[in-house]
Design a protein around this motif. Sequence first.
Motif, PDB file in Angstrom:
ATOM      1  N   ARG A 157     -24.317   6.052  97.793  1.00 19.27           N
ATOM      2  CA  ARG A 157     -25.459   6.322  96.924  1.00 19.27           C
ATOM      3  C   ARG A 157     -25.512   7.771  96.502  1.00 19.27           C
ATOM      4  O   ARG A 157     -25.925   8.106  95.390  1.00 19.27           O
ATOM      5  N   LEU A 158     -25.100   8.665  97.362  1.00 21.92           N
ATOM      6  CA  LEU A 158     -25.164  10.095  97.048  1.00 21.92           C
ATOM      7  C   LEU A 158     -24.071  10.505  96.068  1.00 21.92           C
ATOM      8  O   LEU A 158     -24.296  11.310  95.160  1.00 21.92           O
ATOM      9  N   PRO A 197     -21.193  15.661  95.520  1.00 14.67           N
ATOM     10  CA  PRO A 197     -22.256  16.678  95.437  1.00 14.67           C
ATOM     11  C   PRO A 197     -22.290  17.394  94.101  1.00 14.67           C
ATOM     12  O   PRO A 197     -23.371  17.721  93.585  1.00 14.67           O
ATOM     13  N   SER A 243     -21.551  16.259  91.121  1.00 16.25           N
ATOM     14  CA  SER A 243     -22.202  15.407  90.120  1.00 16.25           C
ATOM     15  C   SER A 243     -23.708  15.426  90.308  1.00 16.25           C
ATOM     16  O   SER A 243     -24.475  15.512  89.326  1.00 16.25           O
ATOM     17  N   ARG A 244     -24.156  15.326  91.582  1.00 14.82           N
ATOM     18  CA  ARG A 244     -25.595  15.364  91.830  1.00 14.82           C
ATOM     19  C   ARG A 244     -26.191  16.694  91.414  1.00 14.82           C
ATOM     20  O   ARG A 244     -27.300  16.748  90.853  1.00 14.82           O
ATOM     21  N   GLU A 255     -26.597  16.713  87.644  1.00 13.06           N
ATOM     22  CA  GLU A 255     -27.762  15.916  87.246  1.00 13.06           C
ATOM     23  C   GLU A 255     -29.055  16.683  87.477  1.00 13.06           C
ATOM     24  O   GLU A 255     -29.963  16.686  86.626  1.00 13.06           O
ATOM     25  N   HIS A 256     -29.156  17.318  88.614  1.00 13.39           N
ATOM     26  CA  HIS A 256     -30.370  18.092  88.899  1.00 13.39           C
ATOM     27  C   HIS A 256     -30.500  19.307  87.965  1.00 13.39           C
ATOM     28  O   HIS A 256     -31.610  19.690  87.587  1.00 13.39           O
TER      29      HIS A 256
END
Length: 432
Positions: free
Chosen positions: A310-311, A314, A316-317, A320-321
């Motif tokens: 799900r995460l 890092p 990519s996350r 997005e943020h």
Amino acid sequence: MNGDNPLNSGRVWAVGALCRAVADALESRFNPVAVRGEISGFSRAVSGHCYFSLKDATGQIRCAMFKRSAGLLDFSPKDGELVEVRGRLGVYEARGDLQLIVESMQKAGQGALFEQFLRLKAKLEAEGLFDPVRKRGLPVMPRSIGVVTSLGAAAWHDVVTALQRRAPHIPVILSPAAVQGAGAASSLVGALLKLYAHIEKGIHGVDVILLVRGGGSMEDLWSFNDEQLARTIAASPVPIVCGVGHETDFTMADFVADVRAPTPTAAAEMASQPLQVWRDALGLMRDQLDSAVHRHLDRHAQRVDTLSARLGRPSSRMAEHRLMLNRFAQQLQFGGTHAVREHRQALLRWAQQLPQAVNHDVGGRRERLARAQLRLDLLDPRLVLQRGYAWLTQENGQALTSVQNIHLGQPLMATLADGQVPLNVAGQPLKT
């Protein structure tokens, strides 16, 4: 007369010859002989010969009953039985002992000791000391084991050997006592009470007591038939295992104790689980714990995998943020500018509307004030005086409203529309 007796001559005897001479004298003087007494220490050898003693309150004699005569018995002799025997007195030359060679035996009733045993057993049983309900189970894992026996007895060695073999980790506390002879019963009572005192004070952590002694005749075991000892056993704060004598021996202590063991070794085995049993149990618990830990780790590993999926990566996350933060910044900037513009326009509208609102409010207040002034003027008493009325007051300025307050010659003051006139009352007031 003494000269006629060869045993009283001045001859020096050889030991064997003397024994044979005594045997001959007994043979000629007493045999055959019938004796009544209580059996004690009965044993049957592998050869089939039986050996025992006959006793009464004043004495005892050794007896031997050879296989041929023993095979004719119609009962199994036991210690404590009162019997009548017939045989021949003689001397066992190997030991120089007087003995009775028994040729026949028959029961003559119970012996005195056995009758005493039965009476005490009935008494204690009637009081409930043998009741199975009061019997306690043995602890599975005693912290330590108390032992009451003689320090020099074989029973002590048997108990220690069995415990060292089965459970060397359990401490053994010996409370020594005499187990045979005069005073043995009181010695046993004292040894038990000493252990009880330690238990009550929490010393040594004794959770079970072994009362043990090796085998013997009924007389040898008689101290374990003592009434005070039986009551002391019944009062024990922890379970007691009684292992006295052999499997066929029964004493009062056996009936009162929580558990009877056939031998001292069996008593030790009953009170202790083998060390290997605990090792096996610990091994099983260890395997169960390992299995539970592995299952727990596997479940959490699956959860970590799910969360990792799900995460995602890092980076990519973070991208997005970052985009989300940029959108929030733009919305915040636009929202702030738009809000300032709307507030400025609202202030301009309020500035335009304020003079009109103030004028409108002042005009309304002026109209309300004029109406209030008119109502106030209508209440002015001077308007009433202008229509021809007068307002009478006394000298102190108090208004007159009734003829009751006027008397002849009283000075008054009349207030008219354009002034005041002093008056005096010239006549009596008239009531309407």
